[in-house]
Scaffold this motif. Structure first.
Motif, PDB file in Angstrom:
ATOM      1  N   LEU A  76     -39.551 -47.006   8.163  1.00  0.00           N
ATOM      2  CA  LEU A  76     -39.315 -46.842   9.652  1.00  0.00           C
ATOM      3  C   LEU A  76     -39.425 -48.072  10.364  1.00  0.00           C
ATOM      4  CD1 LEU A  76     -41.347 -44.240   8.859  1.00  0.00           C
ATOM      5  CD2 LEU A  76     -40.674 -43.611  10.771  1.00  0.00           C
ATOM      6  N   ALA A  77     -38.233 -48.446  11.125  1.00  0.00           N
ATOM      7  CA  ALA A  77     -37.825 -49.472  11.912  1.00  0.00           C
ATOM      8  C   ALA A  77     -38.440 -49.514  13.354  1.00  0.00           C
ATOM      9  CB  ALA A  77     -36.523 -50.059  11.829  1.00  0.00           C
ATOM     10  N   TRP A  78     -39.060 -50.699  13.796  1.00  0.00           N
ATOM     11  CA  TRP A  78     -39.398 -50.694  15.262  1.00  0.00           C
ATOM     12  C   TRP A  78     -38.360 -51.495  15.826  1.00  0.00           C
ATOM     13  CZ3 TRP A  78     -42.224 -48.389  18.694  1.00  0.00           C
ATOM     14  CH2 TRP A  78     -42.441 -49.115  19.740  1.00  0.00           C
ATOM     15  N   PRO A  79     -37.726 -50.662  16.860  1.00  0.00           N
ATOM     16  CA  PRO A  79     -36.827 -51.213  17.604  1.00  0.00           C
ATOM     17  C   PRO A  79     -36.863 -52.571  18.158  1.00  0.00           C
ATOM     18  CG  PRO A  79     -37.452 -49.308  18.729  1.00  0.00           C
ATOM     19  CD  PRO A  79     -38.375 -49.577  17.681  1.00  0.00           C
ATOM     20  N   GLU A  80     -38.002 -53.376  18.384  1.00  0.00           N
ATOM     21  CA  GLU A  80     -38.033 -54.686  18.929  1.00  0.00           C
ATOM     22  C   GLU A  80     -38.350 -55.531  17.544  1.00  0.00           C
ATOM     23  OE1 GLU A  80     -40.365 -55.105  22.394  1.00  0.00           O
ATOM     24  OE2 GLU A  80     -40.149 -52.906  22.867  1.00  0.00           O
ATOM     25  N   GLY A  81     -38.208 -55.049  16.244  1.00  0.00           N
ATOM     26  CA  GLY A  81     -38.457 -56.032  15.352  1.00  0.00           C
ATOM     27  C   GLY A  81     -39.432 -55.373  14.314  1.00  0.00           C
TER      28      GLY A  81
END
Length: 142
Positions: free
Chosen positions: A59-64
């Motif tokens: 899962l990616a975190w939108p801020e990196g």
């Protein structure tokens, strides 16, 4: 592009993550849904079998950055108990994220606060008991 411009670009480009926090869940598919809905993570890959056992998910975190996760395993080389994970996640809008998390049913374990070092933070627990601390403190430069 001049050598100076190229060196500046190389110094300001953040490499892809090479350290991945990992967690296990009793209901991994439900946890993925919750993390998307409550906190804004974005599923990148989910490898699950027909019974819903998640062998691997990212899962990616939108801020990196991002996390890896899967279903709780009781045998094999990688065993991790569900509900024992904790992470600090940098976010630029903790007030908005706090409202989103509450609306999605996250249990708030520490209300929004401003720390003595200037970070705006809150802590929430997911449905399996993992701790998620969100705040504006980005850590010290390396």
């Amino acid at each position: 592009m001049s050598t100076q411009e190229q060196n500046t670009q190389e110094q300001t480009t953040t490499p892809p993550p090479t350290v991945w926090p990992a967690l296990a869940a009793r209901d991994a598919l439900g946890m993925i849904d919750f993390l998307e809905r409550a906190f804004g993570f974005r599923r990148v890959v989910v490898m699950a079998d027909d019974e819903g056992f998640v062998h691997h998910a990212e899962l990616a975190w939108p801020e990196g950055g991002g996390i890896m996760m899967g279903s709780e395993k009781h045998e094999g080389h990688w065993q991790q108990k569900a509900g024992t994970f904790g992470a600090y996640v940098v976010c630029s809008d903790p007030d908005g994220l706090y409202e989103r998390a509450k609306a999605a049913g996250a249990t708030i374990t520490m209300e929004l606060t401003t720390t003595d070092y200037g970070s705006r933070d809150f802590i929430a627990a997911d449905p399996e008991g993992n701790s998620w601390s969100f705040g504006t403190y980005r850590g010290e430069p390396h």
